[in-house]
Design a protein around this motif. Structure first.
Motif, PDB file in Angstrom:
ATOM      1  N   HIS A  17       2.949   1.447  -0.176  1.00 22.81           N
ATOM      2  CA  HIS A  17       2.986   1.381   1.292  1.00 22.81           C
ATOM      3  C   HIS A  17       1.572   1.235   1.852  1.00 22.81           C
ATOM      4  N   TYR A  18       0.622   1.934   1.231  1.00 24.72           N
ATOM      5  CA  TYR A  18      -0.775   1.785   1.636  1.00 24.72           C
ATOM      6  C   TYR A  18      -1.243   0.347   1.414  1.00 24.72           C
ATOM      7  N   VAL A  19      -0.926  -0.209   0.244  1.00 27.69           N
ATOM      8  CA  VAL A  19      -1.339  -1.576  -0.075  1.00 27.69           C
ATOM      9  C   VAL A  19      -0.745  -2.548   0.941  1.00 27.69           C
ATOM     10  N   THR A  20       0.540  -2.424   1.196  1.00 26.43           N
ATOM     11  CA  THR A  20       1.210  -3.310   2.155  1.00 26.43           C
ATOM     12  C   THR A  20       0.573  -3.195   3.536  1.00 26.43           C
ATOM     13  N   LYS A  21       0.305  -1.982   3.955  1.00 28.17           N
ATOM     14  CA  LYS A  21      -0.267  -1.748   5.283  1.00 28.17           C
ATOM     15  C   LYS A  21      -1.627  -2.421   5.435  1.00 28.17           C
ATOM     16  N   VAL A  22      -2.505  -2.229   4.464  1.00 24.24           N
ATOM     17  CA  VAL A  22      -3.846  -2.798   4.605  1.00 24.24           C
ATOM     18  C   VAL A  22      -3.830  -4.316   4.425  1.00 24.24           C
ATOM     19  N   GLU A  23      -3.024  -4.817   3.503  1.00 24.52           N
ATOM     20  CA  GLU A  23      -2.969  -6.269   3.285  1.00 24.52           C
ATOM     21  C   GLU A  23      -2.353  -6.987   4.483  1.00 24.52           C
ATOM     22  N   ARG A  24      -1.381  -6.369   5.108  1.00 23.97           N
ATOM     23  CA  ARG A  24      -0.753  -6.969   6.295  1.00 23.97           C
ATOM     24  C   ARG A  24      -1.777  -7.133   7.416  1.00 23.97           C
ATOM     25  N   LYS A  25      -2.796  -6.292   7.410  1.00 23.10           N
ATOM     26  CA  LYS A  25      -3.835  -6.350   8.440  1.00 23.10           C
ATOM     27  C   LYS A  25      -5.090  -7.087   7.980  1.00 23.10           C
ATOM     28  N   GLY A  26      -4.974  -7.799   6.835  1.00 23.87           N
ATOM     29  CA  GLY A  26      -6.076  -8.629   6.384  1.00 23.87           C
ATOM     30  C   GLY A  26      -7.121  -7.931   5.533  1.00 23.87           C
ATOM     31  N   ARG A  27      -6.840  -6.714   5.095  1.00 25.11           N
ATOM     32  CA  ARG A  27      -7.767  -6.009   4.203  1.00 25.11           C
ATOM     33  C   ARG A  27      -7.257  -6.166   2.777  1.00 25.11           C
ATOM     34  N   THR A  28      -8.034  -5.720   1.807  1.00 25.68           N
ATOM     35  CA  THR A  28      -7.672  -5.951   0.409  1.00 25.68           C
ATOM     36  C   THR A  28      -7.350  -4.648  -0.319  1.00 25.68           C
ATOM     37  N   GLU A  29      -6.674  -4.813  -1.447  1.00 26.82           N
ATOM     38  CA  GLU A  29      -6.383  -3.665  -2.296  1.00 26.82           C
ATOM     39  C   GLU A  29      -7.682  -3.069  -2.838  1.00 26.82           C
ATOM     40  N   GLU A  30      -8.683  -3.901  -3.081  1.00 27.07           N
ATOM     41  CA  GLU A  30      -9.982  -3.409  -3.552  1.00 27.07           C
ATOM     42  C   GLU A  30     -10.619  -2.506  -2.500  1.00 27.07           C
ATOM     43  N   GLU A  31     -10.494  -2.869  -1.224  1.00 28.37           N
ATOM     44  CA  GLU A  31     -11.028  -2.012  -0.158  1.00 28.37           C
ATOM     45  C   GLU A  31     -10.267  -0.695  -0.105  1.00 28.37           C
ATOM     46  N   LEU A  32      -8.962  -0.761  -0.309  1.00 25.38           N
ATOM     47  CA  LEU A  32      -8.159   0.463  -0.360  1.00 25.38           C
ATOM     48  C   LEU A  32      -8.645   1.351  -1.497  1.00 25.38           C
ATOM     49  N   HIS A  33      -8.883   0.770  -2.663  1.00 21.75           N
ATOM     50  CA  HIS A  33      -9.399   1.542  -3.803  1.00 21.75           C
ATOM     51  C   HIS A  33     -10.737   2.182  -3.459  1.00 21.75           C
ATOM     52  N   GLN A  34     -11.586   1.440  -2.761  1.00 22.98           N
ATOM     53  CA  GLN A  34     -12.889   1.971  -2.374  1.00 22.98           C
ATOM     54  C   GLN A  34     -12.722   3.208  -1.490  1.00 22.98           C
ATOM     55  N   VAL A  35     -11.789   3.156  -0.563  1.00 25.10           N
ATOM     56  CA  VAL A  35     -11.542   4.280   0.338  1.00 25.10           C
ATOM     57  C   VAL A  35     -10.998   5.484  -0.438  1.00 25.10           C
ATOM     58  N   ILE A  36     -10.008   5.257  -1.291  1.00 30.11           N
ATOM     59  CA  ILE A  36      -9.419   6.366  -2.049  1.00 30.11           C
ATOM     60  C   ILE A  36     -10.435   6.939  -3.034  1.00 30.11           C
ATOM     61  N   THR A  37     -11.238   6.070  -3.626  1.00 32.94           N
ATOM     62  CA  THR A  37     -12.289   6.530  -4.538  1.00 32.94           C
ATOM     63  C   THR A  37     -13.314   7.371  -3.791  1.00 32.94           C
ATOM     64  N   TRP A  38     -13.704   6.931  -2.618  1.00 32.27           N
ATOM     65  CA  TRP A  38     -14.661   7.698  -1.812  1.00 32.27           C
ATOM     66  C   TRP A  38     -14.127   9.101  -1.542  1.00 32.27           C
ATOM     67  N   LEU A  39     -12.859   9.189  -1.184  1.00 31.36           N
ATOM     68  CA  LEU A  39     -12.271  10.480  -0.840  1.00 31.36           C
ATOM     69  C   LEU A  39     -12.081  11.375  -2.057  1.00 31.36           C
ATOM     70  N   THR A  40     -11.580  10.821  -3.158  1.00 30.84           N
ATOM     71  CA  THR A  40     -11.116  11.652  -4.277  1.00 30.84           C
ATOM     72  C   THR A  40     -11.985  11.615  -5.532  1.00 30.84           C
ATOM     73  N   GLY A  41     -12.777  10.575  -5.699  1.00 27.92           N
ATOM     74  CA  GLY A  41     -13.556  10.427  -6.915  1.00 27.92           C
ATOM     75  C   GLY A  41     -12.824   9.687  -8.029  1.00 27.92           C
ATOM     76  N   TYR A  42     -11.551   9.348  -7.825  1.00 29.45           N
ATOM     77  CA  TYR A  42     -10.825   8.569  -8.832  1.00 29.45           C
ATOM     78  C   TYR A  42     -11.413   7.164  -8.905  1.00 29.45           C
ATOM     79  N   ASP A  43     -11.467   6.595 -10.114  1.00 34.09           N
ATOM     80  CA  ASP A  43     -11.831   5.191 -10.236  1.00 34.09           C
ATOM     81  C   ASP A  43     -10.537   4.368 -10.266  1.00 34.09           C
ATOM     82  N   THR A  44     -10.665   3.052 -10.284  1.00 32.14           N
ATOM     83  CA  THR A  44      -9.489   2.176 -10.233  1.00 32.14           C
ATOM     84  C   THR A  44      -8.535   2.435 -11.392  1.00 32.14           C
TER      85      THR A  44
END
Length: 119
Positions: A17-44
């Motif tokens: 749902h996160y992927v769909t939301k950001v891609e629908r608005k012209g952002r990428t899954e890589e940007e989503l990963h960057q945000v989640i990584t920033w928050l949690t420390g998880y890598d891809t």
């Protein structure tokens, strides 16, 4: 109770749902990963494992390698609640992630979403 249901929800059920939301608005899954990584420390790779393994949100955040110390700068309203006023630490973390994804989808600059940092 809704809180228990959210705690037990699989990260893999929320992630698409996160992927769909950001891609629908012209952002990428890589940007989503960057945000989640920033928050949690998880890598891809770890994010992909969490999705594949069906890890619930409680475990996802409990096992987070390094919650970002600047996460407390995430403020505002999400799902009708002020993020900074949520007392339950897990629910606050979940709503932080929701808030960051919303900001990314709304087109905010990455530096702003990441609270002025790029790491």
């Amino acid at each position: 109770m809704a809180t228990d249901r959210i705690r037990r929800m699989a990260f893999g059920a929320v992630y698409p749902h996160y992927v769909t939301k950001v891609e629908r608005k012209g952002r990428t899954e890589e940007e989503l990963h960057q945000v989640i990584t920033w928050l949690t420390g998880y890598d891809t790779a770890a994010l992909e494992r969490a999705v594949a393994d069906g890890v619930d949100l409680e475990t996802f955040f409990a096992d987070a390698p390094a919650m970002n110390p600047n996460a407390s700068l995430i403020t505002g309203v999400i799902c009708g609640h002020r993020v900074e006023e949520i007392e339950d630490p897990l629910m606050r973390r979940i709503r932080w992630m929701d808030k960051l994804v919303d900001e990314l989808a709304r087109g905010r600059k990455m530096a702003s979403v990441l609270r002025g940092t790029t790491d």
